[in-house]
Design a protein around this motif. Structure first.
Motif, PDB file in Angstrom:
ATOM      1  N   THR A 122       8.109 -13.866   8.332  1.00  0.00           N
ATOM      2  CA  THR A 122       7.379 -14.009   9.595  1.00  0.00           C
ATOM      3  C   THR A 122       7.205 -15.471   9.958  1.00  0.00           C
ATOM      4  N   ALA A 123       7.466 -15.784  11.211  1.00  0.00           N
ATOM      5  CA  ALA A 123       7.164 -17.116  11.753  1.00  0.00           C
ATOM      6  C   ALA A 123       5.763 -17.026  12.354  1.00  0.00           C
ATOM      7  N   PHE A 124       4.798 -17.578  11.656  1.00  0.00           N
ATOM      8  CA  PHE A 124       3.410 -17.478  12.078  1.00  0.00           C
ATOM      9  C   PHE A 124       3.071 -18.508  13.138  1.00  0.00           C
ATOM     10  N   THR A 125       2.083 -18.151  13.943  1.00  0.00           N
ATOM     11  CA  THR A 125       1.547 -19.071  14.944  1.00  0.00           C
ATOM     12  C   THR A 125       0.207 -19.590  14.427  1.00  0.00           C
ATOM     13  N   GLU A 126      -0.513 -20.263  15.279  1.00  0.00           N
ATOM     14  CA  GLU A 126      -1.838 -20.744  14.892  1.00  0.00           C
ATOM     15  C   GLU A 126      -2.842 -19.602  14.737  1.00  0.00           C
ATOM     16  N   ASN A 127      -2.449 -18.392  15.096  1.00  0.00           N
ATOM     17  CA  ASN A 127      -3.280 -17.198  14.904  1.00  0.00           C
ATOM     18  C   ASN A 127      -2.941 -16.507  13.579  1.00  0.00           C
ATOM     19  N   VAL A 128      -2.631 -17.285  12.570  1.00  0.00           N
ATOM     20  CA  VAL A 128      -2.135 -16.767  11.300  1.00  0.00           C
ATOM     21  C   VAL A 128      -3.088 -15.737  10.681  1.00  0.00           C
ATOM     22  N   LYS A 129      -4.388 -15.962  10.763  1.00  0.00           N
ATOM     23  CA  LYS A 129      -5.349 -15.020  10.176  1.00  0.00           C
ATOM     24  C   LYS A 129      -5.163 -13.626  10.759  1.00  0.00           C
ATOM     25  N   GLU A 130      -5.142 -13.523  12.072  1.00  0.00           N
ATOM     26  CA  GLU A 130      -4.985 -12.229  12.733  1.00  0.00           C
ATOM     27  C   GLU A 130      -3.609 -11.634  12.455  1.00  0.00           C
ATOM     28  N   GLU A 131      -2.597 -12.483  12.389  1.00  0.00           N
ATOM     29  CA  GLU A 131      -1.235 -11.994  12.145  1.00  0.00           C
ATOM     30  C   GLU A 131      -1.108 -11.414  10.739  1.00  0.00           C
ATOM     31  N   ILE A 132      -1.688 -12.074   9.745  1.00  0.00           N
ATOM     32  CA  ILE A 132      -1.648 -11.545   8.377  1.00  0.00           C
ATOM     33  C   ILE A 132      -2.483 -10.271   8.281  1.00  0.00           C
ATOM     34  N   GLN A 133      -3.628 -10.240   8.938  1.00  0.00           N
ATOM     35  CA  GLN A 133      -4.451  -9.028   8.919  1.00  0.00           C
ATOM     36  C   GLN A 133      -3.701  -7.846   9.530  1.00  0.00           C
ATOM     37  N   LYS A 134      -2.927  -8.089  10.575  1.00  0.00           N
ATOM     38  CA  LYS A 134      -2.144  -7.015  11.188  1.00  0.00           C
ATOM     39  C   LYS A 134      -1.047  -6.528  10.238  1.00  0.00           C
ATOM     40  N   ILE A 135      -0.368  -7.460   9.581  1.00  0.00           N
ATOM     41  CA  ILE A 135       0.653  -7.076   8.598  1.00  0.00           C
ATOM     42  C   ILE A 135       0.015  -6.232   7.500  1.00  0.00           C
ATOM     43  N   TYR A 136      -1.146  -6.655   7.027  1.00  0.00           N
ATOM     44  CA  TYR A 136      -1.872  -5.942   5.971  1.00  0.00           C
ATOM     45  C   TYR A 136      -2.243  -4.534   6.434  1.00  0.00           C
ATOM     46  N   LYS A 137      -2.823  -4.442   7.610  1.00  0.00           N
ATOM     47  CA  LYS A 137      -3.240  -3.150   8.159  1.00  0.00           C
ATOM     48  C   LYS A 137      -2.031  -2.217   8.341  1.00  0.00           C
ATOM     49  N   ASP A 138      -0.943  -2.752   8.886  1.00  0.00           N
ATOM     50  CA  ASP A 138       0.266  -1.950   9.076  1.00  0.00           C
ATOM     51  C   ASP A 138       0.849  -1.493   7.738  1.00  0.00           C
ATOM     52  N   THR A 139       0.834  -2.394   6.754  1.00  0.00           N
ATOM     53  CA  THR A 139       1.334  -2.058   5.415  1.00  0.00           C
ATOM     54  C   THR A 139       0.509  -0.926   4.813  1.00  0.00           C
ATOM     55  N   LEU A 140      -0.816  -1.021   4.922  1.00  0.00           N
ATOM     56  CA  LEU A 140      -1.682   0.018   4.368  1.00  0.00           C
ATOM     57  C   LEU A 140      -1.462   1.364   5.041  1.00  0.00           C
ATOM     58  N   LYS A 141      -1.246   1.359   6.338  1.00  0.00           N
ATOM     59  CA  LYS A 141      -0.994   2.618   7.049  1.00  0.00           C
ATOM     60  C   LYS A 141       0.303   3.260   6.561  1.00  0.00           C
ATOM     61  N   GLU A 142       1.358   2.440   6.461  1.00  0.00           N
ATOM     62  CA  GLU A 142       2.637   2.968   5.962  1.00  0.00           C
ATOM     63  C   GLU A 142       2.489   3.501   4.541  1.00  0.00           C
ATOM     64  N   MET A 143       1.752   2.770   3.704  1.00  0.00           N
ATOM     65  CA  MET A 143       1.548   3.196   2.327  1.00  0.00           C
ATOM     66  C   MET A 143       0.773   4.513   2.278  1.00  0.00           C
ATOM     67  N   LYS A 144      -0.285   4.610   3.046  1.00  0.00           N
ATOM     68  CA  LYS A 144      -1.089   5.833   3.099  1.00  0.00           C
ATOM     69  C   LYS A 144      -0.220   7.023   3.505  1.00  0.00           C
ATOM     70  N   ASP A 145       0.601   6.833   4.528  1.00  0.00           N
ATOM     71  CA  ASP A 145       1.473   7.901   4.996  1.00  0.00           C
ATOM     72  C   ASP A 145       2.452   8.337   3.903  1.00  0.00           C
ATOM     73  N   LEU A 146       3.033   7.370   3.195  1.00  0.00           N
ATOM     74  CA  LEU A 146       3.975   7.718   2.135  1.00  0.00           C
ATOM     75  C   LEU A 146       3.256   8.380   0.965  1.00  0.00           C
ATOM     76  N   GLN A 147       2.067   7.913   0.616  1.00  0.00           N
ATOM     77  CA  GLN A 147       1.307   8.531  -0.475  1.00  0.00           C
ATOM     78  C   GLN A 147       1.014  10.002  -0.148  1.00  0.00           C
ATOM     79  N   GLU A 148       0.623  10.270   1.077  1.00  0.00           N
ATOM     80  CA  GLU A 148       0.343  11.654   1.476  1.00  0.00           C
ATOM     81  C   GLU A 148       1.609  12.502   1.429  1.00  0.00           C
TER      82      GLU A 148
END
Length: 181
Positions: A122-148
């Motif tokens: 990822t090429a991050f912008t100055e909004n890096v905190k929000e961008e990493i949080q979004k990646i984290y949230k998206d990763t957790l959703k995908e993981m939850k779906d696969l676990q189920e």
């Protein structure tokens, strides 16, 4: 930018309970260290119907340096098993159930590796905190779906053939990401 930390715990089999900023010391995932029933130290919930529950999650710590609008991110992402939130019913479990629970933890490691790869690409912008949080949230959703999906396709470990397919699938996926993560 400064140091950031995120923690989330996924309780499997009975549904997913998200708990931010859990204080329990987790056991990091290691390829050569497998779970044993003695690792499951949690109390069985009164209304629990499952034979066992694995609590695992992904944590991340990062720092970001911005130099002339170029953002350099250094990140550590780790999959953890949480013994005090993981439990089992001795009268209902066997080695096959333990292998099923181990694979839940392995799936958590797989998504920790996937998140790291996404962050690295990822090429991050100055909004890096929000961008990493979004990646984290998206990763957790995908993981939850696969676990189920894993639980349903294996019938919570009861379908031995499906369990073997999942064991192979996740082992191969971990191996593919081993060199990249």
């Amino acid at each position: 930018m400064g140091f950031r930390k995120g923690i989330i715990v996924i309780s499997l089999l009975l549904g997913f309970v998200l708990s931010a900023q859990d204080k329990e010391a987790g056991v990091p995932w290691q390829s050569k260290q497998k779970l044993s029933w003695s690792d499951f130290k949690g109390k069985i919930p009164k209304d629990a119907a499952a034979a066992a529950t694995t609590a695992s999650g992904i944590t991340y710590n990062y720092s970001a340096n911005i130099w002339y609008h170029e953002v350099k991110v250094t990140i550590t992402i780790t999959a953890f098993f949480y013994p005090n939130q993981s439990w089992y019913r001795p009268e209902l479990v066997n080695e096959r159930v333990l292998q099923h629970e181990q694979l839940h933890f392995n799936i958590t490691e797989l998504y920790a590796r996937k998140m790291k790869l996404i962050v690295e690409r990822t090429a991050f912008t100055e909004n890096v905190k929000e961008e990493i949080q979004k990646i984290y949230k998206d990763t957790l959703k995908e993981m939850k779906d696969l676990q189920e999906r894993y639980d349903w396709e294996t019938s919570f470990s009861r379908n031995a053939e499906a369990q073997q397919r999942w064991n192979k699938r996740i082992a191969e996926a971990l191996e593919r990401l081993n060199d990249k993560a």
